[in-house]
Structure formats: C-alpha cells, structure tokens
Motif scaffolding. Structure first.
Motif, PDB file in Angstrom:
ATOM      1  N   ASP A 382     -17.251 -12.896  -1.469  1.00 46.18           N
ATOM      2  CA  ASP A 382     -17.046 -14.077  -2.312  1.00 46.18           C
ATOM      3  C   ASP A 382     -17.141 -13.680  -3.790  1.00 46.18           C
ATOM      4  OD1 ASP A 382     -16.805 -16.572  -3.306  1.00 46.18           O
ATOM      5  OD2 ASP A 382     -18.676 -17.368  -2.473  1.00 46.18           O
ATOM      6  N   LYS A 383     -16.031 -13.174  -4.337  1.00 46.30           N
ATOM      7  CA  LYS A 383     -16.025 -12.680  -5.723  1.00 46.30           C
ATOM      8  C   LYS A 383     -14.767 -13.184  -6.425  1.00 46.30           C
ATOM      9  CE  LYS A 383     -19.503  -9.670  -5.178  1.00 46.30           C
ATOM     10  NZ  LYS A 383     -20.734  -9.614  -5.920  1.00 46.30           N
ATOM     11  N   PRO A 384     -14.811 -13.284  -7.759  1.00 47.00           N
ATOM     12  CA  PRO A 384     -13.611 -13.721  -8.484  1.00 47.00           C
ATOM     13  C   PRO A 384     -12.476 -12.702  -8.379  1.00 47.00           C
ATOM     14  CG  PRO A 384     -15.383 -13.118 -10.005  1.00 47.00           C
ATOM     15  CD  PRO A 384     -15.962 -13.101  -8.640  1.00 47.00           C
ATOM     16  N   TYR A 391     -11.846  -3.675  -7.488  1.00 46.21           N
ATOM     17  CA  TYR A 391     -12.066  -2.980  -6.211  1.00 46.21           C
ATOM     18  C   TYR A 391     -10.807  -2.204  -5.821  1.00 46.21           C
ATOM     19  CZ  TYR A 391     -12.643  -2.537  -1.105  1.00 46.21           C
ATOM     20  OH  TYR A 391     -12.701  -2.067   0.187  1.00 46.21           O
ATOM     21  N   ALA A 392      -9.644  -2.862  -5.920  1.00 47.14           N
ATOM     22  CA  ALA A 392      -8.373  -2.197  -5.579  1.00 47.14           C
ATOM     23  C   ALA A 392      -8.150  -0.984  -6.480  1.00 47.14           C
ATOM     24  CB  ALA A 392      -7.213  -3.175  -5.704  1.00 47.14           C
ATOM     25  N   ASN A 393      -8.379  -1.162  -7.755  1.00 48.16           N
ATOM     26  CA  ASN A 393      -8.221  -0.062  -8.708  1.00 48.16           C
ATOM     27  C   ASN A 393      -9.129   1.110  -8.375  1.00 48.16           C
ATOM     28  OD1 ASN A 393      -6.221  -0.315 -10.674  1.00 48.16           O
ATOM     29  ND2 ASN A 393      -7.340  -1.998 -11.647  1.00 48.16           N
ATOM     30  N   LYS A 394     -10.397   0.804  -8.127  1.00 53.67           N
ATOM     31  CA  LYS A 394     -11.380   1.850  -7.814  1.00 53.67           C
ATOM     32  C   LYS A 394     -10.984   2.639  -6.570  1.00 53.67           C
ATOM     33  CE  LYS A 394     -15.859  -0.089  -9.047  1.00 53.67           C
ATOM     34  NZ  LYS A 394     -17.078  -0.541  -8.357  1.00 53.67           N
TER      35      LYS A 394
ATOM     36  N   GLY B 129     -22.166  -3.538   2.840  1.00 55.48           N
ATOM     37  CA  GLY B 129     -22.132  -4.154   1.518  1.00 55.48           C
ATOM     38  C   GLY B 129     -23.252  -3.642   0.631  1.00 55.48           C
ATOM     39  N   ASP B 130     -23.099  -3.857  -0.660  1.00 54.11           N
ATOM     40  CA  ASP B 130     -24.137  -3.489  -1.624  1.00 54.11           C
ATOM     41  C   ASP B 130     -24.916  -4.764  -1.963  1.00 54.11           C
ATOM     42  OD1 ASP B 130     -25.676  -2.581  -3.665  1.00 54.11           O
ATOM     43  OD2 ASP B 130     -24.019  -2.001  -4.980  1.00 54.11           O
ATOM     44  N   GLY B 131     -26.035  -4.973  -1.278  1.00 52.42           N
ATOM     45  CA  GLY B 131     -26.821  -6.186  -1.519  1.00 52.42           C
ATOM     46  C   GLY B 131     -26.440  -7.349  -0.621  1.00 52.42           C
ATOM     47  N   THR B 132     -25.155  -7.714  -0.621  1.00 52.08           N
ATOM     48  CA  THR B 132     -24.709  -8.802   0.257  1.00 52.08           C
ATOM     49  C   THR B 132     -23.450  -8.371   0.992  1.00 52.08           C
ATOM     50  OG1 THR B 132     -23.316  -9.722  -1.477  1.00 52.08           O
ATOM     51  CG2 THR B 132     -25.549 -10.622  -1.288  1.00 52.08           C
ATOM     52  N   LEU B 133     -23.177  -9.050   2.102  1.00 49.33           N
ATOM     53  CA  LEU B 133     -21.941  -8.788   2.853  1.00 49.33           C
ATOM     54  C   LEU B 133     -21.506 -10.095   3.521  1.00 49.33           C
ATOM     55  CD1 LEU B 133     -19.972  -6.475   3.772  1.00 49.33           C
ATOM     56  CD2 LEU B 133     -21.253  -6.466   5.902  1.00 49.33           C
ATOM     57  N   SER B 134     -20.326 -10.538   3.169  1.00 54.59           N
ATOM     58  CA  SER B 134     -19.823 -11.819   3.689  1.00 54.59           C
ATOM     59  C   SER B 134     -19.781 -11.831   5.213  1.00 54.59           C
ATOM     60  CB  SER B 134     -18.426 -12.071   3.112  1.00 54.59           C
ATOM     61  OG  SER B 134     -17.684 -12.906   3.963  1.00 54.59           O
ATOM     62  N   ILE B 135     -20.141 -12.994   5.792  1.00 53.71           N
ATOM     63  CA  ILE B 135     -20.114 -13.180   7.242  1.00 53.71           C
ATOM     64  C   ILE B 135     -18.686 -13.047   7.787  1.00 53.71           C
ATOM     65  CG2 ILE B 135     -19.967 -15.693   6.946  1.00 53.71           C
ATOM     66  CD1 ILE B 135     -21.971 -14.311   9.805  1.00 53.71           C
TER      67      ILE B 135
END
Lengths: 443, 443
Positions: A382-384, A391-394, B129-135
């Motif tokens: 759940d990210k903008p 993420y894609a770039n990395k 995930g780093d800290g959180t991971l979506s269900i």
C-alpha cells in the motif's frame, strides 16, 4: 559476494543471475554434445568416500540429537567418485558409452583461503565405457570444455595436457615403486613450492641423487617448442612400455585436437602436469588463463580406467571426464568487471496499483501478460505511485502499467517506458498477440 | 527410482530428464511472476537451525579426520530459515518487497519411510517485506502455486486454507497459554491418529474436559458448505481480537482468490489445517490431491511475520511463502504412468563413424550441427555400424548420419530416420540454415 560462514560463499540476487546464466550456457553445451543430466545424492557412505578421498577434507554427518549414532555417512568431495559408485550400481539400466553431466555443489572440510571454498559447484561431464572406452573420447572431452569456455567469452586461456603413464613410466625408472605416488605428488606441487624445496624433496625420493638433473630436464617441456616437436622428443626416449604407451595416447589425443583446430596457443603439452587426484590413469589436462594467475585452474580432468574396480566392483568401467570450476570463475569475472552485474531483475513489466479495492483486477491483468510469456510483477504494497515507480527503477524493470479506476472501467491502461519516458495506451479486454507486439516493439 | 542409501533417492537418467522438465516448468512460473533466483549455502550454523528446527531432524557436520573439532555446523532442514537469515544479513543490498525463489535439496535425519526422504528437493517461493508486507501477497503466493501446479497437468487437487490466528484465538479460550502450541500440534496430527487418540490427547490439554465438543464442532468445517458460508459462520463467533483478525485476514485472501477464479472445488477453508512448523503467524495453506491420498501434501506454506526476530534481528521482515514438494511428486507421477519416461535422450542426431582414421573429420562435422543448435553425438567406440545404430535406437536418437570414406571425399553424407527408414543425402561443405531446414522437416 558475501559469506555467512567462512568458506561457504553466497551471492546477492544480481550476482546469482549472472552465475545462473553462465551455468546455463555450460549446461547447453553439454547437452549439445548429447550428455544427459544425472544427479547423485549429496550424501555417500564414508567407506566409498575414503576409498579415493583424503579424510582431512571429508565432512561426516551425525544426527544432532543422537551423538552415539553410527557415523557412516558423509558429504561428497567431488562428483567423480559418486559417478563411479552410481555406474557400478546401475550398470544394467544404463546405455554405454554412458555420457552424463552433473552440475552440483561438493564439500571439502578445508581451512578456507582465497579462492578455496568449503562448498563449491562442480560442472562435471564424463563418458564411461562398459569394459573399454576409445581414447578418442579423451579428445572429445577436451574439445567440449574448450568450446564451452570459449563461448563464455572469458579471457585467453590454454589447456595443458599430459598423460599419467608418461609420468609413472619416467619415474619408475628412477624411484622405488612405493615412492612413485610421492614423486608424482611432488611434481604436482612443483609450481607452488620453491625450486630448492622441490630439489631437496625429489632427491630424497630418487634412487640416485644424480638423476635429479634428468628430472629437471624432463619436466622443462615448455622450452621445447611446438607440440609436434615435444611429441617427437618424447617418442625418441626409451623408457619402457608404459612410457611408450603414454606417449602414443598423448600423440593420438593431440593429433585429433590439432585437426579440430586447437592451436599451439590453446593447447600445450606439459610433462610437469600431474593432477592431484589419485584415480587418473592416462590423459590428464588442466585449463588455465594465460594472464590471470590467482584463480588456479579453471577446468581440468582426465582418464580413469580403474575407478569402479577400486570401489569394489570386479568389472571395469573406464571413464574420462572434466570439471569446470565455476564457483571460482564467476566471482573473478565479477571482480574484473568482465560480466555485467546490472540491476536487471527477471521481470519485464510492473503492474502498478492505484486503487487498492481493485487489487484482484490488477492481479488478473498480470496473469494475462504472464500467459504471453511476459515476466510480470504486481505491486501489492500500500504505497503511492511514486514509490511504486521507484521500486521499478531500482529493480531495473523498464516498463510499468498504470491504470486508475476510471481507466479500468474504460478497459484502458497506460504502459510507460521508464527509460525513454514514452507511453502507449492499450486496451485491456483482450491481451493477446496484438498487445504482445505493441509490448515487444516498445520494450 | 533407486537409492544408494535408504532415504537418499537417485533417479535413472530418463527419470532425471522428467524431473528436470517439471522443475524447469515450476521455475518458469516463478520467473513469470518476477521472482529472482537465490541460493544459500547448504550449511548453516547449528544455532540458527536450532532456533526453529527440531534437533531430531538436523544433521550436524564434523571433519572425519578431526573428531574433536567444533561441531557448530549443520545441514539446512528447509529453505525458509536460511532465507530469514540471509535477509537479516543482506537487507541493505536487497530491494523490498524481496521476491525470491530457491529450488534446492534439504536434509532431515529422519527414519526413512514411504514417501519420506532424508534428502529431498524443495521449490520455495517467498516474498519478504521490510517492516510490513501486504496481505494481498498471501493470495498472490497461493495463486502462483495453483497456477504452477495446474500447468503440470497433475490430477485434480485442492488447496486447504486457514489462518494461525484463528487457531490460536480459538484455543487460547480453552487451554493455558503454555499448552497452546501442543494443542495446535495435536490438531496438525489429527488426520494421522485415531479419533480416540485425538480426543484423549485434547482432553488432557483442555482447561475443561467438557469443551471437547466445542473443539470437535469447530474443526468440522468441511460440513459447513461453501467458503462464503464458512466465513459467515466464523465472522459470527466472538472469540477475541486475535481470532477476529485471523478471520478478517482469511476473508481478504479468500475473496481475492475467488475473484482470480479459484472455485469451491479448488479452494477449501479448513479450520483443522495447522501446519507443523512453528514459525507461521497468519495465513497457512496446504495443497493435496483430491483422490491420491498416499503422497501427503504436494505444496504448502504460509505467512511468517516474526521469523527474523526469532533469529535475533531486532528488525521485522515479515514474509509469506510456499514450497512445492517435487521430490515426492515426481516418483508418484512416474509410478502412476502420468508422465512418460521414454528413452528419448537429449541428442537429436548420432554421427556414425565408419572410417576410424577419419575420426577428427566426423567430430568436426558434429560441431557444425551443434553450431545450429542440433544436439549431436559422435559414436567414437570402435564398433561396426550395426552396433552404432543399435546404440542410437536404445537411446532414442531418431536421426543418424552415415558417411563412408568415399562419401566424405565427395562431401556427402546420408541422414537416416531410424523410425521411418527414410533417408536423405546432404552436402557437408556448408552445414547452415539450408541443412537445418532439411533436418527439421525430416526430424
């Protein structure tokens, strides 16, 4: 490259992709020669391992909970001894000459040092005969290894070739039979010790101290010119039947390889080549870089006529094989910048998610691309959108699919190339060959 | 399939080809989802293994020559614990969510029994995930495994799904906290023991003997109808926050999977599903055949939110993953005749040798075919043509090249199809696309 435990190297994902690519190329070459894959268990009986291994190097197994348990199992230290054991057991089900490859890790309980691992991969390719095995196969194996390495575009390399019978024939004239193996072992180490150490060690083994000059002259093949000149010189020596047979075998193998196009730069006869392992009986060879000295040999192998009989089988299954030392090669290539460890992930497309209530829709869309063979990730955190594009770039994913709720209702989506910043609108109802063509032209 | 040592299975070459084909298909699916390959060493520190493993199952290592050496190393028993350790160590170099697959053997020091091996392959696919991971990733993993298995054309199967929080929430109402794990372990075993054993075992753990009927009713989800009906029923129960959270997670995952097309035949909620390993914290699932009972589960996995913290890392890297039990599957497929273990070797063409003095010529010819991607063997043993053709037949090589000295001088050769007995003459000077076309039309 990192290591969790000293001597047990582990790659980062991008390095692993390079390693796998090189492994796949070697495998493809083995299969182009008609070799079949084979895999023995990592665990062997200790008595099989000890028949040809050094107990310093072998890891035994025990159950943690059960310290008094029988300690009869250990990890393989190479892939040749397990092959000989496997052939002995399954001969009735195999077709001879049996041509197999095995690419797998082996374990050696050594003190770790630069380029020496306690777990490493071997890429082994072997041909085993039932009773007899033509000497032509020795040339075939060397030709295969040379070709497999060439197409990896590694730096210039050459293959040193010798025959164990030449070494045993020569030294059996100068030392007692029970010192033969020690003499050959000392030759094997000669490049790693000082000339003085070699001399004093050899004099200790020789029947007659004065023969040391003979030994010295005999081992200096690199000063004798072309392979043909060396063969002529070897043929001129009268050192008994075994020696003569070794020279004949060497001559046959070299002549075939010459006709297959291996030049004097790529193939060199070296009477100093001994190979450490005790099971070789004829042809031995070792491939090294011309200019990179600190990786040791990159491939090596030879002929072993008696391996199954020393494992207790009354029948003879002579073999010839090679191993490519991939675990040492790849880190060296990476270190030298010879292979590109880029951030290219295995994905071609990232489906970004703008409306979290429509996640199943985005996931279904991803499946449609996958069905076309397009490697596709869905961004499910759940990210903008900005974070998703980062993420894609990395990860080096060049193409992203972007669709908000309105576009989804309208069966549309945008595919954007993050490198060129171009973008195209696609229809999402039917993602078939048409979209694939757009996709390919765009990617 | 044979075994050199009980519990350590080994394939014959034709079976190995089938095994590799299935492995490759699974790998392709993982990569189509954008997972990258990763490989940890086979050896871990014993304290890492013991943090989540059972010492009965773990193999420790020692050097044969050095029995007093530190016994701090052992073989991995799964691929999830090494993953958690690797992520903890290399987090700074990884891109999150980190999606990797690893296909590799693991070792368990169990007593061997039918379908239980001491060395077997796991095909693991995980998202960390780093800290959180979506269900949502929980649904993604189950969808991937279902798809990968479907395309293998295995017999009908279904996936049982549950959530650890539902089990712990439910049982924390009925047993003391220190008996929670035992209660869940007993549920995990319930299909393998008699109803009487289950009852007496459970009553021993319960605070109140009379609650056994509650347990019994609760575990009988298979009588409650569709997934939607079961979810409604679970949502109606008031068993505390953890239970409610588990139901919500389960509901989210099931709803996504329903929208991705998984029917009530393919996906079944089972409150009885517990999964043996202790590291699961949320979603758990297990895939089994509808009708084949004796292979156990063919895939399984779940969510583990706390694995890195139990390994001593202060930071949380929650993960979800699955493993496909390929080592048990393939022998079963072969046994049931579901995959064809034919005598097809990896070679397309056998170059026969009629004039041994021209061996290098035949070998060069073979290289020309290989350069076109045609898998080619040269027959190098000194045998009559008949024996060479028998070899091709035995190995399932359909095409053979035949050329005697006269034909070679004339730059001609015959390619014969051993099945149809057709044959064609080719020119050997230029073996390029033209010959490849002839070859393809003929093969």
């Amino acid at each position: 490259m990192k290591a969790n435990i000293s001597g047990f190297p582990e790659f980062l994902p991008n390095e692993q992709i390079v390693f796998n690519r090189i492994l796949q190329s070697i495998k493809d070459h083995f299969e182009l020669y008609g070799f079949v894959p084979m895999e023995t268990a990592a665990v062997e009986k200790v008595d099989v391992l000890l028949a040809k291994g050094n107990d310093n190097e072998i890891y035994g197994l025990y159950r943690l909970a059960d310290k008094s348990s029988k300690k009869d199992l250990g990890l393989r230290f190479d892939l040749t001894v397990p092959l000989a054991r496997y052939v002995s057991q399954n001969a009735g089900d195999l077709i001879f000459p049996f041509k197999r490859y095995q690419i797998a890790p082996v374990w050696r309980g050594e003190r770790p040092q630069y380029g020496r691992y306690r777990q490493f991969y071997q890429c082994d390719v072997d041909i085993v005969g039932d009773g007899t095995l033509s000497i032509d196969h020795d040339a075939e194996i060397i030709s295969l290894v040379t070709w497999a390495l060439s197409t990896l575009r590694v730096p210039d390399f050459h293959t040193k070739i010798n025959n164990r019978k030449i070494l045993t024939g020569f030294f059996s004239q100068l030392v007692e039979p029970n010192k033969l193996i020690d003499a050959i072992r000392l030759v094997d180490k000669s490049d790693k010790i000082s000339p003085e150490e070699f001399e004093s060690g050899m004099i200790e083994l020789l029947n007659n101290e004065k023969d040391f000059s003979k030994v010295k002259t005999f081992l200096e093949t690199d000063k004798r010119g072309s392979m043909e000149e060396i063969l002529n010189w070897l043929q001129s020596l009268s050192l008994g039947d075994e020696f003569a047979q070794g020279v004949e075998e060497l001559s046959t193998v070299v002549q075939i390889l010459r006709k297959l196009g291996l030049s004097n730069e790529r193939l060199k006869i070296s009477t100093k080549l001994a190979r450490g392992l005790t099971y070789y009986t004829g042809t031995i060879f070792e491939t090294v870089f011309d200019d990179i000295k600190d990786v040791g040999s990159i491939a090596g192998g030879g002929r072993y006529d008696d391996l199954t009989t020393t494992l207790g089988n009354s029948k003879k299954y002579p073999g010839v094989g090679a191993t490519i030392g991939i675990s040492r090669l790849v880190p060296k290539f990476i270190e030298l910048g010879m292979v590109t460890v880029d951030k290219k992930s295995t994905a071609d497309l990232l489906i970004t998610v703008q409306d979290r209530s429509l996640v199943p829709y985005y996931m279904k869309l991803a499946n449609k691309f996958r069905a076309l063979g397009i490697k596709t990730e869905t961004y499910l955190q759940d990210k903008p959108l900005g974070t998703q594009l980062t993420y894609a770039n990395k990860k080096g994913i060049n193409l992203v699919l972007i669709a908000n709720e309105m576009e989804i209702l309208d069966s549309k989506a945008i595919i954007r190339n993050l490198k060129t910043r171009e973008q195209k609108v696609i229809r999402t109802e039917f993602i078939g060959n048409e979209v694939k063509q757009i996709f390919d032209s765009f990617a």
